[in-house]
Write a protein that holds these residues in place. Structure first.
Motif, PDB file in Angstrom:
ATOM      1  N   VAL A  91       4.272  13.524 -23.031  1.00  0.00           N
ATOM      2  CA  VAL A  91       3.703  13.494 -21.690  1.00  0.00           C
ATOM      3  C   VAL A  91       3.916  12.074 -21.200  1.00  0.00           C
ATOM      4  CG1 VAL A  91       1.635  13.775 -20.290  1.00  0.00           C
ATOM      5  CG2 VAL A  91       2.017  15.265 -22.272  1.00  0.00           C
ATOM      6  N   SER A  92       4.645  11.939 -20.093  1.00  0.00           N
ATOM      7  CA  SER A  92       5.103  10.620 -19.698  1.00  0.00           C
ATOM      8  C   SER A  92       4.559  10.237 -18.328  1.00  0.00           C
ATOM      9  CB  SER A  92       6.632  10.612 -19.694  1.00  0.00           C
ATOM     10  OG  SER A  92       7.109   9.327 -19.907  1.00  0.00           O
ATOM     11  N   ALA A  93       4.145   8.986 -18.214  1.00  0.00           N
ATOM     12  CA  ALA A  93       3.480   8.509 -17.005  1.00  0.00           C
ATOM     13  C   ALA A  93       4.383   7.595 -16.206  1.00  0.00           C
ATOM     14  CB  ALA A  93       2.214   7.749 -17.396  1.00  0.00           C
ATOM     15  N   GLY A  94       4.332   7.748 -14.865  1.00  0.00           N
ATOM     16  CA  GLY A  94       5.064   6.866 -13.968  1.00  0.00           C
ATOM     17  C   GLY A  94       4.126   6.135 -13.035  1.00  0.00           C
ATOM     18  N   ARG A  95       4.702   5.319 -12.176  1.00  0.00           N
ATOM     19  CA  ARG A  95       3.910   4.536 -11.229  1.00  0.00           C
ATOM     20  C   ARG A  95       3.037   5.433 -10.344  1.00  0.00           C
ATOM     21  NH1 ARG A  95       6.082  -0.463  -9.636  1.00  0.00           N
ATOM     22  NH2 ARG A  95       8.160   0.414  -9.597  1.00  0.00           N
ATOM     23  N   GLY A  96       3.470   6.691 -10.170  1.00  0.00           N
ATOM     24  CA  GLY A  96       2.711   7.651  -9.370  1.00  0.00           C
ATOM     25  C   GLY A  96       1.298   7.867  -9.874  1.00  0.00           C
ATOM     26  N   CYS A 116       5.186  12.809 -15.249  1.00  0.00           N
ATOM     27  CA  CYS A 116       4.110  12.801 -14.251  1.00  0.00           C
ATOM     28  C   CYS A 116       4.215  11.561 -13.366  1.00  0.00           C
ATOM     29  CB  CYS A 116       2.751  12.808 -14.937  1.00  0.00           C
ATOM     30  SG  CYS A 116       2.562  14.128 -16.147  1.00  0.00           S
ATOM     31  N   GLY A 117       4.527  11.746 -12.093  1.00  0.00           N
ATOM     32  CA  GLY A 117       4.600  10.609 -11.175  1.00  0.00           C
ATOM     33  C   GLY A 117       5.746   9.677 -11.485  1.00  0.00           C
ATOM     34  N   ILE A 118       6.871  10.266 -11.897  1.00  0.00           N
ATOM     35  CA  ILE A 118       8.075   9.499 -12.254  1.00  0.00           C
ATOM     36  C   ILE A 118       9.181   9.843 -11.256  1.00  0.00           C
ATOM     37  CG2 ILE A 118       9.898   9.291 -14.020  1.00  0.00           C
ATOM     38  CD1 ILE A 118       7.743   9.733 -16.136  1.00  0.00           C
ATOM     39  N   SER A 119       9.837   8.814 -10.677  1.00  0.00           N
ATOM     40  CA  SER A 119      10.824   9.089  -9.637  1.00  0.00           C
ATOM     41  C   SER A 119      12.156   9.587 -10.207  1.00  0.00           C
ATOM     42  CB  SER A 119      11.073   7.837  -8.791  1.00  0.00           C
ATOM     43  OG  SER A 119      11.610   6.804  -9.588  1.00  0.00           O
ATOM     44  N   GLY A 120      12.505   9.173 -11.430  1.00  0.00           N
ATOM     45  CA  GLY A 120      13.765   9.607 -12.025  1.00  0.00           C
ATOM     46  C   GLY A 120      14.906   8.623 -11.804  1.00  0.00           C
ATOM     47  N   ALA A 121      14.595   7.323 -11.933  1.00  0.00           N
ATOM     48  CA  ALA A 121      15.639   6.292 -11.848  1.00  0.00           C
ATOM     49  C   ALA A 121      16.631   6.495 -12.994  1.00  0.00           C
ATOM     50  CB  ALA A 121      14.994   4.902 -11.970  1.00  0.00           C
ATOM     51  N   ASP A 129       0.074  16.562  -6.230  1.00  0.00           N
ATOM     52  CA  ASP A 129      -0.525  15.270  -6.531  1.00  0.00           C
ATOM     53  C   ASP A 129      -1.080  15.332  -7.950  1.00  0.00           C
ATOM     54  OD1 ASP A 129      -2.312  13.143  -6.849  1.00  0.00           O
ATOM     55  OD2 ASP A 129      -2.716  13.054  -4.696  1.00  0.00           O
ATOM     56  N   LEU A 130      -0.577  14.487  -8.815  1.00  0.00           N
ATOM     57  CA  LEU A 130      -0.969  14.592 -10.224  1.00  0.00           C
ATOM     58  C   LEU A 130      -2.452  14.324 -10.437  1.00  0.00           C
ATOM     59  CD1 LEU A 130      -1.382  11.561 -11.667  1.00  0.00           C
ATOM     60  CD2 LEU A 130       1.067  11.504 -11.330  1.00  0.00           C
ATOM     61  N   THR A 131      -3.058  13.555  -9.555  1.00  0.00           N
ATOM     62  CA  THR A 131      -4.470  13.222  -9.785  1.00  0.00           C
ATOM     63  C   THR A 131      -5.372  14.452  -9.638  1.00  0.00           C
ATOM     64  OG1 THR A 131      -4.739  12.553  -7.483  1.00  0.00           O
ATOM     65  CG2 THR A 131      -4.249  10.808  -9.077  1.00  0.00           C
ATOM     66  N   THR A 132      -4.911  15.439  -8.898  1.00  0.00           N
ATOM     67  CA  THR A 132      -5.685  16.684  -8.834  1.00  0.00           C
ATOM     68  C   THR A 132      -5.061  17.756  -9.711  1.00  0.00           C
ATOM     69  OG1 THR A 132      -4.451  17.265  -6.850  1.00  0.00           O
ATOM     70  CG2 THR A 132      -6.643  16.300  -6.538  1.00  0.00           C
ATOM     71  N   PHE A 133      -3.729  17.714  -9.833  1.00  0.00           N
ATOM     72  CA  PHE A 133      -3.066  18.801 -10.556  1.00  0.00           C
ATOM     73  C   PHE A 133      -3.310  18.729 -12.070  1.00  0.00           C
ATOM     74  CE2 PHE A 133       0.537  20.972 -12.552  1.00  0.00           C
ATOM     75  CZ  PHE A 133       0.362  22.233 -11.990  1.00  0.00           C
ATOM     76  N   ILE A 134      -3.278  17.558 -12.639  1.00  0.00           N
ATOM     77  CA  ILE A 134      -3.455  17.474 -14.104  1.00  0.00           C
ATOM     78  C   ILE A 134      -4.852  17.966 -14.516  1.00  0.00           C
ATOM     79  CG2 ILE A 134      -3.507  15.955 -16.134  1.00  0.00           C
ATOM     80  CD1 ILE A 134      -1.224  14.378 -14.935  1.00  0.00           C
ATOM     81  N   PRO A 135      -5.917  17.503 -13.858  1.00  0.00           N
ATOM     82  CA  PRO A 135      -7.239  18.044 -14.231  1.00  0.00           C
ATOM     83  C   PRO A 135      -7.304  19.569 -14.069  1.00  0.00           C
ATOM     84  CG  PRO A 135      -7.485  16.117 -12.828  1.00  0.00           C
ATOM     85  CD  PRO A 135      -6.031  16.442 -12.846  1.00  0.00           C
ATOM     86  N   LEU A 136      -6.670  20.071 -13.018  1.00  0.00           N
ATOM     87  CA  LEU A 136      -6.664  21.519 -12.795  1.00  0.00           C
ATOM     88  C   LEU A 136      -5.931  22.244 -13.924  1.00  0.00           C
ATOM     89  CD1 LEU A 136      -7.182  23.902 -10.766  1.00  0.00           C
ATOM     90  CD2 LEU A 136      -4.900  23.425  -9.857  1.00  0.00           C
ATOM     91  N   LEU A 137      -4.780  21.704 -14.287  1.00  0.00           N
ATOM     92  CA  LEU A 137      -3.969  22.316 -15.341  1.00  0.00           C
ATOM     93  C   LEU A 137      -4.761  22.351 -16.657  1.00  0.00           C
ATOM     94  CD1 LEU A 137      -1.062  23.316 -16.111  1.00  0.00           C
ATOM     95  CD2 LEU A 137      -0.513  20.937 -16.663  1.00  0.00           C
ATOM     96  N   VAL A 138      -5.389  21.250 -16.986  1.00  0.00           N
ATOM     97  CA  VAL A 138      -6.149  21.168 -18.233  1.00  0.00           C
ATOM     98  C   VAL A 138      -7.314  22.163 -18.183  1.00  0.00           C
ATOM     99  CG1 VAL A 138      -7.613  19.657 -19.642  1.00  0.00           C
ATOM    100  CG2 VAL A 138      -5.484  18.778 -18.653  1.00  0.00           C
TER     101      VAL A 138
END
Ligand code: FAD
Lengths: 260, 321
Positions: free
Chosen positions: B205-210, B265-270, B305-314
């Motif tokens: 599970v990988s985190a980005g600036r998002g 999660c919140g990663i642009s894909g550079a 938006d990951l800040t709402t989606f991740i809690p929902l998913l969990v």
């Protein structure tokens, strides 16, 4: 020690760009806001730290671009640069790294810079060329992707570590004057101190018209901007947020990636 | 492409680096069947490198040798290559890989021989070159306006050329003189941030600036805890901010991973991030921006938006949905 830091203005978010596919052009949109290229912030911070280590150093910040660019030069003064130089182009011009490097070289020549710092890459064009081209034009040495630097006590040499694939580092020592392109993470850029903000307000920027500087004809031309390559045709999971969550859980279970 | 076509091989520890074979398929993509392979090293290593190139590609090889080339430095490369190409025919393409070394010497080489330099080339147009710009959102088609062109080519955009050649190419070793350099190489340091936990994990599970803040790391931690054998990854941006330490960084200057599942999660894909994870079994991306480049490598994309989606998913998972 005289240090020059090259800074570039970039848009904050690529989402605000407007793409005209038939014209093959990208322009700034009504909501585009601008800031300093992040890698250049690290370069500026590194210059300020060098100045703190070596008492007699001076830090100049230079940028090429439209009148709007003066804002990031002021920001550099607010962070603590001594002097700001604006190589001004009329209006919105899209210059290649080659053109920028030559304009900066023309402005910098004869000023006796011992060290020139630039970001490793501009976030918008992603060319990674201004630093090394500038070095070539000024006939300075150059190291790119610098993640550590230490200037010798006599100010004649600099030991650097370049970050390479996998996070390994190449260690080398360069003679000054030289150009270093700075990698992110070398430091933590500071927020402007109030005293510097106040001083910056009353400082004059040195403004040089780009048209008055000598630069060779461009080496390349932009034919057009294209949409991105297709890539993998993945599935976009649609629906309300709850449905997306449930679908994703189902998919992960089907692939035995989530326990039931 | 008109004129001569030169490929500058990259090597390390006496072996040719893998990116070099990809440059051969780039040449073919440009319609060039007989590029000249070039390699720079000291007298002790040059023959073995040149032979490896000649056997593997069947192409002719020019090996430039000098004691100043024992270790890599941009200065050593430029001071060897500039005189060589000044004497070569005007019209030439000089190609190397877009790696930390390629991008270190290519622009300076171009300046020394009045060439055009185009970096991170990923495709070829009608006599033009195509590269990604604006965070991979668009591509730019660029035309060279000089007879000499220096290119750094994105290795991952071209497959390694594996055509087994009939006969090895001819090898010519050219002494490059012994140039005294002002740069002094002091060797290499191994990465300090290698992370075995990441390479062994089945799910990352990988985190980005998002993520927006260091505090939100708890979101990815929570999500990661649902999976057995999982680990936390991050983009460089996240590590630069100090939200996670550099041992979590994935990408060209971090760890390379290929877990069964990569949840971005919140990663642009550079491109520098993709270089470290694009071979993952399944890639799922959560991002608010439907045009983010990560969606073009993802098997499943979720625009939220990951800040709402991740809690929902969990929450949905824990409820047994
Ligand atoms: C020489 C060099 C080497 C590099 N090496 C690496 C490397 O090894 N690894 C690496 O990762 N990078 C590396 N980089 C940096 C790389 O170019 C990118 O800058 C970096 O990967 C961007 O990280 P990011 O995706 O987290 O941030 P950004 O590019 O800023 O992307 C953030 C994303 O989050 C999305 N977002 C914002 N808010 C939300 C929200 N609430 N919910 C969901 N999504 C949201 C945005 O739409 C955006 O797409 C390197 C760069 C250079 C020059």
């Amino acid at each position: 020690m005289k240090i020059l830091v090259c800074i570039k203005e970039v848009y904050d978010s690529p989402e605000t760009l407007v793409f005209d596919e038939s014209a093959g052009r990208v322009t700034f949109g009504p909501h585009t806001v601008f800031r300093m290229n992040r890698y250049d912030e690290y370069a500026l911070e590194e210059a300020l730290r060098i100045r703190e280590r070596l008492s007699s150093a001076v830090v100049d910040a230079i940028s090429v671009g439209s009148p709007r660019v003066s804002r990031i030069i002021r920001r550099a003064l607010e962070m603590g640069a001594n002097h700001g130089i604006h190589v001004q182009t009329p209006g919105e011009t899209c210059l290649s790294a080659f053109e920028r490097a030559h304009l900066i070289a023309s402005a910098a020549r004869g000023r006796g810079y011992d060290l020139v710092l630039a970001g490793v890459m501009a976030e918008d064009d992603m060319e990674s060329q201004v630093g090394p081209l500038l070095a070539a034009v000024l006939e300075y040495g150059c190291a790119t992707g610098v993640i550590f630097e230490e200037i010798s006590a006599d100010g004649g040499r600099v030991a650097v570590e370049r970050e390479v694939e996998g996070g390994s580092r190449e260690c080398l020592t360069l003679a000054l004057p030289c150009v270093l392109t700075i990698q992110s993470g070398i430091n933590t850029p500071r927020y402007p101190a109030l005293s510097h903000v106040l001083r910056a307000r009353s400082s004059e920027l040195e403004c040089i018209e780009a048209s008055g500087l000598a630069a060779p004809p461009p080496t390349q031309g932009l034919v057009r901007i294209l949409p991105p390559a297709q890539g993998r045709q993945g599935e976009v999971i649609e629906g309300a947020a709850v449905e997306k969550a449930d679908k994703l859980i189902r998919i992960l279970r089907e692939h035995s990636l989530l326990p039931r | 492409m008109n004129g001569r076509f030169f490929i500058i091989a990259l090597h390390e520890g006496g072996r040719v680096r893998e990116e070099t074979w990809r440059l051969v398929s780039f040449a073919r993509r440009c319609g060039v069947a007989d590029p000249v392979m070039m390699v720079l090293s000291d007298e002790g290593a040059i023959e073995q490198l040149a032979d490896e190139l000649a056997h593997r590609t069947g192409l002719d090889v020019a090996g430039l040798a000098g004691s100043h080339l024992r270790e890599y430095s941009a200065e050593a490369y430029i001071r060897t290559l500039v005189p060589f190409f000044r004497d070569a025919p005007e019209e030439a393409h000089i190609v190397t890989a877009h790696t930390s070394r390629g991008i270190d010497f290519a622009p300076q080489l171009s300046a020394g021989i009045d060439a055009c330099c185009i970096t991170a080339v990923e495709d070829v147009g009608q006599g033009t070159f195509i590269r990604s710009v604006h965070h991979g959102r668009f591509r730019a088609e660029v035309r060279a306006d000089r007879p000499r062109v220096v290119l750094t080519v994105l290795p991952e955009a071209f497959a390694p050329d594996d055509v087994a050649p009939g006969n090895p190419g001819k090898v010519r070793i050219v002494p490059a003189g012994d140039i005294s350099l002002s740069t002094c190489s002091r060797g290499a340091r191994a990465p300090v941030h290698a992370n075995m936990g990441l390479t062994r994990a089945e799910v990352i599970v990988s985190a980005g600036r998002g993520l927006g803040s260091g505090e939100n790391i708890r979101l990815v931690t929570m999500l990661s805890s649902l999976f057995p054998k999982s680990a936390l990854g991050a983009t460089r941006a996240v590590c630069d901010q100090g939200w996670l330490d550099y041992s979590h960084q994935i990408g060209s200057t971090g760890n390379t991973v290929s877990p069964r599942l990569y949840l971005a999660c919140g990663i642009s894909g550079a491109i520098q991030h993709l270089a470290g994870m694009r071979d993952s079994g399944m890639i799922v991306a959560v991002n608010t921006d439907p045009c983010a480049a990560i969606f073009r490598v993802a098997h499943y994309g979720i625009v939220e938006d990951l800040t709402t989606f991740i809690p929902l998913l969990v929450d949905r998972y824990l409820r047994g949905e």
